[in-house]
Scaffold this motif. Structure first.
Motif, PDB file in Angstrom:
ATOM      1  N   ARG A 591       0.875  -1.268   0.072  1.00 45.03           N
ATOM      2  CA  ARG A 591      -0.118  -0.090  -0.003  1.00 45.03           C
ATOM      3  C   ARG A 591       1.031   1.145  -0.178  1.00 45.03           C
ATOM      4  O   ARG A 591       1.866   1.048   0.393  1.00 45.03           O
ATOM      5  CB  ARG A 591      -0.825   0.058   1.346  1.00 45.03           C
ATOM      6  N   ARG A 592       0.323   2.093  -0.433  1.00 46.39           N
ATOM      7  CA  ARG A 592       1.146   3.592  -0.622  1.00 46.39           C
ATOM      8  C   ARG A 592       0.287   4.484   0.086  1.00 46.39           C
ATOM      9  O   ARG A 592      -0.797   4.626   0.230  1.00 46.39           O
ATOM     10  CB  ARG A 592       1.185   4.057  -2.179  1.00 46.39           C
ATOM     11  N   TYR A 593       1.162   5.442   0.798  1.00 50.44           N
ATOM     12  CA  TYR A 593       0.605   6.611   1.719  1.00 50.44           C
ATOM     13  C   TYR A 593       1.185   7.948   1.257  1.00 50.44           C
ATOM     14  O   TYR A 593       2.423   7.856   0.836  1.00 50.44           O
ATOM     15  CB  TYR A 593       0.987   6.423   3.139  1.00 50.44           C
ATOM     16  N   LYS A 594       0.692   9.019   1.337  1.00 53.54           N
ATOM     17  CA  LYS A 594       1.306  10.328   1.047  1.00 53.54           C
ATOM     18  C   LYS A 594       1.936  10.930   2.274  1.00 53.54           C
ATOM     19  O   LYS A 594       2.761  11.935   2.294  1.00 53.54           O
ATOM     20  CB  LYS A 594       0.104  11.370   0.760  1.00 53.54           C
ATOM     21  N   GLY A 595       1.669  10.555   3.484  1.00 48.69           N
ATOM     22  CA  GLY A 595       2.400  10.914   4.789  1.00 48.69           C
ATOM     23  C   GLY A 595       2.562   9.876   5.692  1.00 48.69           C
ATOM     24  O   GLY A 595       2.067   8.919   5.750  1.00 48.69           O
ATOM     25  N   PHE A 596       3.352  10.166   6.931  1.00 51.58           N
ATOM     26  CA  PHE A 596       3.538   9.085   7.787  1.00 51.58           C
ATOM     27  C   PHE A 596       4.314   9.925   9.083  1.00 51.58           C
ATOM     28  O   PHE A 596       5.245  10.876   8.792  1.00 51.58           O
ATOM     29  CB  PHE A 596       4.823   8.093   7.379  1.00 51.58           C
ATOM     30  N   ILE A 597       4.068   9.733  10.145  1.00 51.61           N
ATOM     31  CA  ILE A 597       4.622  10.254  11.473  1.00 51.61           C
ATOM     32  C   ILE A 597       5.583   9.260  12.219  1.00 51.61           C
ATOM     33  O   ILE A 597       4.795   8.109  12.501  1.00 51.61           O
ATOM     34  CB  ILE A 597       3.430  10.806  12.468  1.00 51.61           C
ATOM     35  N   VAL A 598       6.489   9.272  12.355  1.00 50.03           N
ATOM     36  CA  VAL A 598       7.561   8.636  12.960  1.00 50.03           C
ATOM     37  C   VAL A 598       8.689   9.300  13.713  1.00 50.03           C
ATOM     38  O   VAL A 598       9.109  10.298  13.196  1.00 50.03           O
ATOM     39  CB  VAL A 598       7.969   7.401  12.142  1.00 50.03           C
ATOM     40  N   ASN A 599       9.247   8.707  14.748  1.00 46.01           N
ATOM     41  CA  ASN A 599      10.167   9.203  15.614  1.00 46.01           C
ATOM     42  C   ASN A 599      10.154  10.762  15.965  1.00 46.01           C
ATOM     43  O   ASN A 599      11.144  11.665  16.103  1.00 46.01           O
ATOM     44  CB  ASN A 599      11.524   9.113  14.674  1.00 46.01           C
ATOM     45  N   GLY A 600       8.815  11.067  15.826  1.00 45.52           N
ATOM     46  CA  GLY A 600       8.530  12.506  16.460  1.00 45.52           C
ATOM     47  C   GLY A 600       8.483  13.562  15.245  1.00 45.52           C
ATOM     48  O   GLY A 600       8.395  14.576  15.506  1.00 45.52           O
ATOM     49  N   PHE A 601       8.666  13.042  13.979  1.00 44.76           N
ATOM     50  CA  PHE A 601       8.792  13.730  12.731  1.00 44.76           C
ATOM     51  C   PHE A 601       7.599  13.311  11.929  1.00 44.76           C
ATOM     52  O   PHE A 601       6.959  12.381  12.108  1.00 44.76           O
ATOM     53  CB  PHE A 601       9.861  13.414  12.072  1.00 44.76           C
ATOM     54  N   ARG A 602       6.944  14.422  11.376  1.00 40.98           N
ATOM     55  CA  ARG A 602       5.752  14.369  10.296  1.00 40.98           C
ATOM     56  C   ARG A 602       6.509  14.631   8.753  1.00 40.98           C
ATOM     57  O   ARG A 602       7.047  15.476   8.613  1.00 40.98           O
ATOM     58  CB  ARG A 602       4.775  15.419  10.646  1.00 40.98           C
ATOM     59  N   HIS A 604       6.014  13.972   4.561  1.00 44.45           N
ATOM     60  CA  HIS A 604       5.027  14.004   3.387  1.00 44.45           C
ATOM     61  C   HIS A 604       5.950  13.720   2.505  1.00 44.45           C
ATOM     62  O   HIS A 604       7.133  14.022   2.317  1.00 44.45           O
ATOM     63  CB  HIS A 604       4.360  15.298   3.174  1.00 44.45           C
ATOM     64  N   THR A 605       5.543  13.170   1.268  1.00 49.19           N
ATOM     65  CA  THR A 605       6.068  12.753  -0.086  1.00 49.19           C
ATOM     66  C   THR A 605       6.353  14.457  -0.593  1.00 49.19           C
ATOM     67  O   THR A 605       5.871  15.055  -0.402  1.00 49.19           O
ATOM     68  CB  THR A 605       5.702  11.905  -0.834  1.00 49.19           C
ATOM     69  N   LYS A 606       7.604  13.967  -1.389  1.00 47.40           N
ATOM     70  CA  LYS A 606       7.810  15.348  -2.215  1.00 47.40           C
ATOM     71  C   LYS A 606       6.624  15.772  -3.045  1.00 47.40           C
ATOM     72  O   LYS A 606       6.287  16.924  -3.351  1.00 47.40           O
ATOM     73  CB  LYS A 606       9.038  14.737  -3.269  1.00 47.40           C
ATOM     74  N   ASP A 607       5.850  14.928  -3.845  1.00 49.26           N
ATOM     75  CA  ASP A 607       4.670  15.291  -4.644  1.00 49.26           C
ATOM     76  C   ASP A 607       3.662  16.010  -3.732  1.00 49.26           C
ATOM     77  O   ASP A 607       2.944  16.867  -4.357  1.00 49.26           O
ATOM     78  CB  ASP A 607       4.179  14.181  -5.560  1.00 49.26           C
ATOM     79  N   CYS A 608       3.486  15.628  -2.550  1.00 50.42           N
ATOM     80  CA  CYS A 608       2.665  16.045  -1.749  1.00 50.42           C
ATOM     81  C   CYS A 608       2.824  17.493  -1.235  1.00 50.42           C
ATOM     82  O   CYS A 608       1.882  18.321  -0.924  1.00 50.42           O
ATOM     83  CB  CYS A 608       2.410  15.123  -0.564  1.00 50.42           C
ATOM     84  N   VAL A 609       4.134  18.097  -1.027  1.00 49.43           N
ATOM     85  CA  VAL A 609       4.430  19.331  -0.534  1.00 49.43           C
ATOM     86  C   VAL A 609       5.052  20.090  -1.719  1.00 49.43           C
ATOM     87  O   VAL A 609       5.555  21.235  -1.291  1.00 49.43           O
ATOM     88  CB  VAL A 609       5.606  19.001   0.814  1.00 49.43           C
ATOM     89  N   LYS A 610       4.876  19.790  -3.012  1.00 50.35           N
ATOM     90  CA  LYS A 610       5.592  20.726  -3.941  1.00 50.35           C
ATOM     91  C   LYS A 610       4.766  22.036  -3.968  1.00 50.35           C
ATOM     92  O   LYS A 610       5.521  22.909  -4.729  1.00 50.35           O
ATOM     93  CB  LYS A 610       5.744  19.840  -5.376  1.00 50.35           C
ATOM     94  N   GLY A 645      18.508  12.785   1.597  1.00 51.79           N
ATOM     95  CA  GLY A 645      17.745  12.544   0.265  1.00 51.79           C
ATOM     96  C   GLY A 645      16.259  13.257   0.386  1.00 51.79           C
ATOM     97  O   GLY A 645      16.087  13.917   1.505  1.00 51.79           O
ATOM     98  N   VAL A 646      15.413  12.943  -0.468  1.00 57.03           N
ATOM     99  CA  VAL A 646      14.028  13.566  -0.581  1.00 57.03           C
ATOM    100  C   VAL A 646      13.147  12.369  -0.685  1.00 57.03           C
ATOM    101  O   VAL A 646      13.359  11.188  -1.383  1.00 57.03           O
ATOM    102  CB  VAL A 646      13.728  14.424  -1.681  1.00 57.03           C
ATOM    103  N   LEU A 647      11.928  12.136   0.454  1.00 57.44           N
ATOM    104  CA  LEU A 647      11.004  11.304   0.286  1.00 57.44           C
ATOM    105  C   LEU A 647      10.030  11.351  -0.819  1.00 57.44           C
ATOM    106  O   LEU A 647       9.415  12.239  -1.064  1.00 57.44           O
ATOM    107  CB  LEU A 647      10.498  11.435   1.676  1.00 57.44           C
ATOM    108  N   THR A 648      10.338  10.176  -1.552  1.00 55.16           N
ATOM    109  CA  THR A 648       9.649  10.193  -2.878  1.00 55.16           C
ATOM    110  C   THR A 648       8.366   9.227  -2.723  1.00 55.16           C
ATOM    111  O   THR A 648       7.423   9.172  -3.454  1.00 55.16           O
ATOM    112  CB  THR A 648      10.249   9.728  -3.942  1.00 55.16           C
ATOM    113  N   ASP A 649       8.180   8.121  -1.767  1.00 53.80           N
ATOM    114  CA  ASP A 649       7.265   7.310  -1.736  1.00 53.80           C
ATOM    115  C   ASP A 649       7.243   6.618  -0.269  1.00 53.80           C
ATOM    116  O   ASP A 649       8.410   6.519   0.358  1.00 53.80           O
ATOM    117  CB  ASP A 649       7.247   6.186  -2.578  1.00 53.80           C
ATOM    118  N   ILE A 650       6.199   6.140   0.099  1.00 55.15           N
ATOM    119  CA  ILE A 650       5.915   5.621   1.525  1.00 55.15           C
ATOM    120  C   ILE A 650       5.080   4.264   1.119  1.00 55.15           C
ATOM    121  O   ILE A 650       3.905   4.368   0.684  1.00 55.15           O
ATOM    122  CB  ILE A 650       5.312   6.541   2.529  1.00 55.15           C
ATOM    123  N   ILE A 651       5.854   3.162   1.301  1.00 49.28           N
ATOM    124  CA  ILE A 651       5.301   2.086   0.971  1.00 49.28           C
ATOM    125  C   ILE A 651       4.927   1.001   2.386  1.00 49.28           C
ATOM    126  O   ILE A 651       5.892   0.966   3.223  1.00 49.28           O
ATOM    127  CB  ILE A 651       6.097   1.193   0.020  1.00 49.28           C
TER     128      ILE A 651
END
Length: 774
Positions: A591-602, A604-610, A645-651
């Motif tokens: 499955r693919r997501y556009k955002g994720f919260i982990v380690n206290g950080f929020r 979002h993928t590159k396409d989501c915040v462009k 790097g830049v986050l391009t995808d969350i799988i």
């Protein structure tokens, strides 16, 4: 009506109040109340204490009451209202009961002693209690510092428009107190900020603010000299509570109002005082403040560099801050009558008799000098660091880049910069003198419901929120205003039902998911990253080059792991669980997501915040390279290597109903966040800015030997090459070769442990590392 409805729903014998008035009486007895004090509309005096029954101002003669127009009844006869309405009202929130409530709750009583019993005194600056100002105060007043429960306070005051506009047509001034006894993760939170005074508008008090500060100063004097009997819930005893004010926090204009030193004109610097170095710019028609180089070392090259500065060489000495006793000497002979002159009236104008022998910039003697300890404080007034940083970034850089319209206040910004470092040395961590106050002003604005009575709305809204905070400290097992989760909560401390026995679930996804199909190469790569096969390949190919080991690992892992688990299952090995069997078969769904919260950080993928101005897609990952890499290798570094790097995808990979959320080829738990700032000169380059998660406080305690690996942030099974064991650092060395020794260097308080490891002990049924203990 709501209270009546609730009373009908409750059983007999309930004690719920019958009306809103009875409810207000109950919370008032708990100290959740405020006092109304009438004031002169020209800010001359308060109708308070001996003048409480006066009908007009003793200074300007203005009436205490508003003029009320006559109204007509139904029969047409004229009559006047019987109620008198004050022209101006100061809201005073008593400090004593609010400090006492902090010790009445077991959730906050122990935290109020954190600075003494919970703080790690290791020389690292984390809290105002680590500052020279705090320690000097304790040294000067040993009877006060003998009890860690005595409260140290900071005071912040600023004006704001309560109508959510940037106009200055209306200015309301709250006075906020900060209890510095609390630990860093509680100290600057809004539930612990105490509103002490609410000075009404529509005009700011200016230098007359001392008139409105009188009730608070009286309380502080009483809490210093007499104290208040207070119950401590953490120790189940009653003690005499005392309180002291350490400093004030203001921007530059409010600094002048509270300190009494004018921050305008030729002598605008309150730290340099009468020795302020200023120069009038004829064409700019403003003062330019010089003398920055006198704070440098005597042999610094800038002192003799006249060409790069104002054409002069600098041989002056660095100035030392004035002590309170020096200020009192300068204030001798200065008498001030408070109040503003009103148009068309005979109101008094502010009068000041200056000392003709010295040309000072004092406008008044600050009311804070009425506190017995104020003249001994090492730092009395702080500049709000947020405003200083904003002025410096916006104005100084704009001046250098010659940006039109941005240079108006650049000279005054440089003046503030001269002494920012000095204040930071005395008061230390700047987050306790920073933007939380500005954010709190926005919260106060949100309380305004009646635009014709903004101060009354703020008062009632503050009391309602204060009641919620007070009651929530006595509620357990439910989310309240006091214990609500952090904004970027990743459920790290929550055990979920679907959690796998092999890999714990970390983080939480944002938004809806969508099914995705991975190609064969990506599918194998993602699955390979989830498991560790490298150590087995290393032991079987000890003399191979690192790049060959990587190639063998990529080619053989998938089939090796599946065959190995199936073999152990036929042998009925107890270590092969059902989760492990499904893991060996590979992911069943992605499955693919556009955002994720982990380690206290929020994230979002590159396409989501462009299309956004915010940035949440920067990722930094630290990996460990092989310790046996040679100089001929492409990457010969042994140790930690950082990749940006830049986050391009969350799988999200699903293994038979078990979810493992991770970015392709990077675990979510490994990722930290960075920001990329475009270089102003090289447009194709970006500067990496490291960041930390929200609500993260590095409070290192006294760790034991068992916690040493966790403290260093490494796993005992990682290959490490640390410093020489002869020093006091903790070292770890490991070599997975037949007949070698695993050596664990512990702190000097414990002996070094050596253990001979046989090669058979290094074999693991599934090829994972073994955790060795000393």
């Amino acid at each position: 009506m709501l209270l009546e409805l609730l009373k009908e729903a409750l059983p007999e014998g309930e004690m719920l109040p019958k009306s809103f008035y009875e409810m207000k009486k109950i919370i008032g007895e708990l100290g959740l109340k405020y006092n109304k004090i009438d004031a002169c509309p020209n800010d001359c005096m308060l109708y308070w204490k001996e003048t409480i029954n006066e009908q007009s101002c003793a200074i300007c003669g203005t009436s205490r009451w508003k003029m009320v127009e006559h109204q007509s009844d139904d029969e047409g006869s004229s009559f006047a209202k019987d109620r008198k309405i004050p022209t101006k009202i100061l809201r005073h929130f008593p400090l004593k009961p609010r400090l006492q409530r902090l010790f009445m709750s077991s959730k906050t009583a122990s935290s109020m002693k954190w600075h003494e019993v919970g703080r790690t005194d290791d020389g690292i600056l984390r809290h105002p209690s680590d500052s020279p100002a705090w320690k000097t105060f304790d040294h000067n007043h040993p009877s006060f510092s003998s009890d860690g429960r005595n409260v140290r306070l900071g005071l912040a005051a600023d004006g704001f428009n309560p109508f959510r506009t940037m106009s200055i047509a209306h200015s309301t001034w709250p006075v906020i107190l900060i209890p510095y006894n609390l630990p860093p993760w509680m100290c600057m939170k809004q539930p612990n900020l105490m509103l002490s005074l609410l000075i009404p508008g529509p005009y700011g008090p200016g230098n007359d603010i001392d008139v409105y500060m009188q009730p608070l100063i009286d309380e502080l004097k009483e809490l210093w000299e007499v104290g208040a009997d207070t119950y401590d819930a953490s120790s189940n005893e009653t003690f005499r509570l005392r309180a002291a004010l350490l400093w004030t926090i203001n921007d530059f204009p409010a600094y002048a109002n509270l300190s009494g030193w004018s921050t305008k004109g030729r002598l605008a610097c309150p730290c340099c005082n009468k020795d302020t170095s200023s120069k009038w710019l004829i064409h700019g028609r403003k003062f330019c403040y010089m003398g920055h180089r006198r704070f440098l070392e005597h042999d610094h090259k800038f002192r003799t560099d006249s060409r790069s500065f104002d054409g002069t060489e600098e041989f002056g000495e660095a100035l030392t801050p004035l002590f309170g006793s020096d200020v009192l000497v300068q204030l001798q002979g200065i008498n001030v009558t408070f109040g503003k002159k009103t148009v068309g009236s005979h109101g008094h104008k502010r009068r000041r008799e200056d000392n003709e022998e010295e040309r000072y910039n004092w406008k008044k003697k600050s009311i804070f000098f009425d506190l017995p300890y104020w003249k001994h404080n090492l730092l009395r007034h702080n500049l709000d660091v947020m405003h200083i940083e904003k002025n410096i970034c916006d104005n100084v850089l704009a001046t250098l880049l010659n940006i039109a319209g941005k240079t108006k206040d650049s000279v005054k910004a440089r003046l503030n910069l001269q002494h920012m470092a000095g204040e930071a040395k005395i008061a230390r961590p700047v987050q306790y003198r920073w933007y939380p106050i500005e954010r709190y002003l926005l919260t106060l604005k949100s309380y305004v419901r009646n635009r014709s009575r903004p101060e009354g709305s703020i008062t009632e809204g503050y009391l309602a929120k204060e009641c919620l905070t007070f009651y929530s400290r006595y509620l357990h097992g439910t989310e309240t205003w006091f214990n609500r989760p952090i904004r970027n909560d990743d459920y790290g401390n929550t055990v979920r039902e679907e959690q796998s026995s092999i890999f714990p679930l970390v983080g939480r996804a944002l938004g809806k998911s969508e099914d995705c199909v991975l190609d064969n190469v990506t599918f194998v790569q993602a699955h390979r990253y989830v498991l560790e096969h490298m150590n087995v390949v290393k032991r079987m190919n000890r003399h191979a080059r690192p790049r060959d080991i990587e190639r063998i690992h990529n080619d053989t892992f998938y089939k090796w792991f599946s065959d190995r688990v199936e073999q152990l299952r036929h042998e009925r090995n107890e270590q092969v669980s059902e989760d492990l069997r499904w893991l060996a078969r590979g992911p069943s769904m992605a499955r693919r997501y556009k955002g994720f919260i982990v380690n206290g950080f929020r994230f979002h993928t590159k396409d989501c915040v462009k299309k956004r101005k915010t940035q949440h897609s920067g990722v930094v990952v630290t990996t460990k390279t092989s310790s046996f890499a040679s100089a001929n290798d492409r990457n010969p570094i042994a140790g930690d290597v950082t990749y940006y790097g830049v986050l391009t995808d969350i799988i999200e990979l699903e293994y038979c109903g078990q979810h493992l959320s991770d970015e392709p080829f990077v675990f979510a738990s490994q990722a930290e966040q960075v920001f990329y700032v475009q270089d102003l000169i090289e447009k194709d380059w970006h500067v990496v800015v490291m960041t930390k998660p929200r609500d993260l406080f590095e409070m290192h305690g006294q760790e034991s030997a068992d916690d040493v690996d966790t403290f260093l942030g490494m796993s005992p099974c990682d290959d490490q090459c640390l410093e020489d064991p002869s020093d006091d650092t903790v070292s770890w060395e490991r070599t997975d070769v037949d007949g070698t020794t695993i050596v664990l260097y512990l702190p000097p308080t414990q002996p070094m442990v050596e253990e001979q490891i046989d090669d058979t002990e290094l074999s693991n049924p599934i090829g994972d590392d073994i955790l060795y203990n000393n």
